[in-house]
Every structure is written in structure tokens, then in C-alpha cells.
Scaffold this motif. Structure first.
Motif, PDB file in Angstrom:
ATOM      1  N   VAL A 119       0.866  -1.188   0.000  1.00 53.37           N
ATOM      2  CA  VAL A 119       0.000   0.000   0.000  1.00 53.37           C
ATOM      3  C   VAL A 119       0.895   1.229   0.000  1.00 53.37           C
ATOM      4  N   GLU A 120       0.705   2.086  -1.001  1.00 53.76           N
ATOM      5  CA  GLU A 120       1.506   3.299  -1.133  1.00 53.76           C
ATOM      6  C   GLU A 120       0.687   4.505  -0.711  1.00 53.76           C
ATOM      7  N   LEU A 121       1.328   5.400   0.036  1.00 55.63           N
ATOM      8  CA  LEU A 121       0.703   6.646   0.466  1.00 55.63           C
ATOM      9  C   LEU A 121       1.530   7.803  -0.076  1.00 55.63           C
ATOM     10  N   LYS A 122       0.948   8.604  -0.943  1.00 56.28           N
ATOM     11  CA  LYS A 122       1.648   9.707  -1.583  1.00 56.28           C
ATOM     12  C   LYS A 122       1.112  11.039  -1.077  1.00 56.28           C
ATOM     13  N   ASN A 123       2.033  11.924  -0.691  1.00 49.96           N
ATOM     14  CA  ASN A 123       1.647  13.238  -0.185  1.00 49.96           C
ATOM     15  C   ASN A 123       1.219  14.135  -1.340  1.00 49.96           C
ATOM     16  N   ARG A 124      -0.042  14.516  -1.328  1.00 49.87           N
ATOM     17  CA  ARG A 124      -0.578  15.420  -2.347  1.00 49.87           C
ATOM     18  C   ARG A 124      -1.165  16.676  -1.713  1.00 49.87           C
ATOM     19  N   GLY A 125      -0.723  16.994  -0.498  1.00 55.49           N
ATOM     20  CA  GLY A 125      -1.298  18.113   0.244  1.00 55.49           C
ATOM     21  C   GLY A 125      -0.698  19.466  -0.049  1.00 55.49           C
ATOM     22  N   LYS A 161       7.741  15.131   1.851  1.00 54.42           N
ATOM     23  CA  LYS A 161       7.575  16.395   1.141  1.00 54.42           C
ATOM     24  C   LYS A 161       6.449  16.216   0.127  1.00 54.42           C
ATOM     25  N   ASP A 162       5.939  17.335  -0.353  1.00 51.38           N
ATOM     26  CA  ASP A 162       4.860  17.262  -1.336  1.00 51.38           C
ATOM     27  C   ASP A 162       5.308  16.441  -2.546  1.00 51.38           C
ATOM     28  N   GLY A 163       4.545  15.431  -2.876  1.00 50.91           N
ATOM     29  CA  GLY A 163       4.865  14.571  -4.018  1.00 50.91           C
ATOM     30  C   GLY A 163       5.619  13.308  -3.653  1.00 50.91           C
TER      31      GLY A 163
END
Length: 230
Positions: A119-125, A161-163
Motif C-alpha cells: 500500500v503506497e501513500l503519496k503526499n498530495r497536500g 515532502k509534497d509529491g
């Protein structure tokens, strides 16, 4: 007769002087009353916030100026508190569910004794955030919800970090009993320290072996246990 007139004149002069003295005494009393009233008004103004507001246009407002200075210090104190809060907000905040792009894929390698889903969690905030611990993982099956059990590994803290992305692994046993078993219909993931859950398709094997009731055969590792990408 002349002596009688002189006596009457003297009495009239004495009466006039007595009347003038009485009038002067009354005037002094009248002047002291406004002074007492002013003191009462000033005292009343200091006893409540409404009174202090009304006293702003009077001479007594000058006496209240130290109180206003104190209020200024209070404002400065609040500014200091706000500054402390801004320093707290300067720390990297925790990643929220709504800021994360969450996906799942099959990560099983040939020859492994168990199946693996990554399961991948990517920061898009749009900002950096920190994440650590274990995600909540539940498998939806035709027999009901099945919660994954933590592996017990130490969970490192990760700043995304973002992305950037991080990932964790879910392991489960293969069903070697043929067509029978528990059919998996979906995957539920709740990021650490969050209550909002994301529903995903299950990318692993279609079925799990029937459990003997000794505990969940599905295991979940901590965030970062399945590598981290950019």
C-alpha cells in the motif's frame, strides 16, 4: 427718639451681616457636594467594565490610563502566546487522509511463502507532512470484515515532502485448498492517527484459507516497511 433710631439701625446692620454669613455658609456646602459626587462617579467607573468605558471622556480617564497601559501589556502577552502557537504550527504537521493519495498493488514475489500487497501513500497536500505508526487495515470478505494484525516491528517517523511517497506491506497466507476459502472483496485503509478510511480494490489473491479461529492470518507492517519512493 434719636437713640431709638440708632438702635434699630444697628440691629438692621447686624441682621444683614448675619444673613450674608449664612448665605456664604450655604454656598460652601453646595460646592462640596459636586466634589463628593465626582468621587462616587469615579469609584463607580472603576468597579466595572461599563463604568470604565463611560469614564473615558472625563478627567478621571487620565487616572485610568495606567489600567489602559496594563491592558496593552495584556495584548502583548497574547501576542507572545500567538507567537508560541506559530512556532508550534511551524512544526511539520501530521499527514491527513485527505492529503494522501492511497493505492494498493500486488507485491508478491515468486517463491515467497506468503502473498504480499503493498500500500503506497503519496503526499498530495501541497506541503510537507509527517507520518508514522501503523495504518488500520481491514479486508472485506464474503464472511465479514477481517482486521489485519500488526507485525510488532518498530515504526519509524517519516517526513513526506509534497509529491513524495511511503509504503507499508500486508502479508497473507495463500489458499491451497482449491476453490474453497474466504473470498476477498475489498481493502479498507485508515492512515495512522486518522479516522477517515479509504476503500480500495484488493489486488492480492482472490481467496484466503478458512481460519481456525486462532487469530487473523493477515499481517500489516509499519509505515515505511515496504520502502519509500520520491
Amino acid at each position: 427718639m434719636r437713640a431709638h433710631k440708632l438702635t434699630l439701625t444697628a440691629l438692621a446692620v447686624a441682621a444683614g451681616l448675619s444673613l450674608t454669613a449664612c448665605q456664604n455658609d450655604d454656598g460652601g456646602t453646595g460646592q462640596s457636594s459636586p466634589s463628593s459626587a465626582s468621587s462616587a462617579s469615579s469609584s463607580g467607573g472603576g468597579s466595572g467594565s461599563g463604568g470604565s468605558d463611560q469614564g473615558g471622556g472625563k478627567d478621571s480617564a487620565g487616572k485610568d490610563s495606567p489600567g489602559q497601559s496594563s491592558a496593552g501589556k495584556g495584548s502583548a502577552g497574547q501576542g507572545t502566546a500567538a507567537g508560541a502557537g506559530s512556532k508550534e504550527s511551524g512544526k511539520v504537521a501530521k499527514c491527513r487522509t485527505d492529503e494522501l493519495g492511497i493505492t494498493a498493488k500486488d507485491g508478491t514475489i515468486d517463491g515467497d511463502p506468503d502473498g504480499t500487497v503493498v500500500v503506497e501513500l503519496k503526499n498530495r497536500g501541497g506541503r510537507s507532512c509527517t507520518i508514522s505508526g501503523y495504518a488500520g487495515v481491514d479486508l472485506k470478505t464474503n464472511a465479514g470484515s477481517l482486521s489485519a494484525k500488526r507485525t510488532g516491528e518498530q515504526a519509524p517517523s517519516t517526513v513526506l515532502k509534497d509529491g513524495q511517497s511511503t509504503a507499508f506491506g500486508i502479508t497473507y497466507p495463500f489458499n491451497t485448498s482449491g476453490d474453497s476459502g474466504v473470498r476477498v472483496t475489498g481493502l479498507l485503509v485508515t492512515p495512522p492517527n486518522e479516522t477517515k478510511t479509504v476503500s480500495l480494490p484488493w489486488p492480492g489473491a482472490a481467496t484466503l484459507p478458512v481460519t481456525d479461529g486462532s487469530g487473523s492470518p493477515v499481517k500489516v507492517g509499519p509505515i515505511g516497511s515496504a520502502g519509500q519512493g520520491g
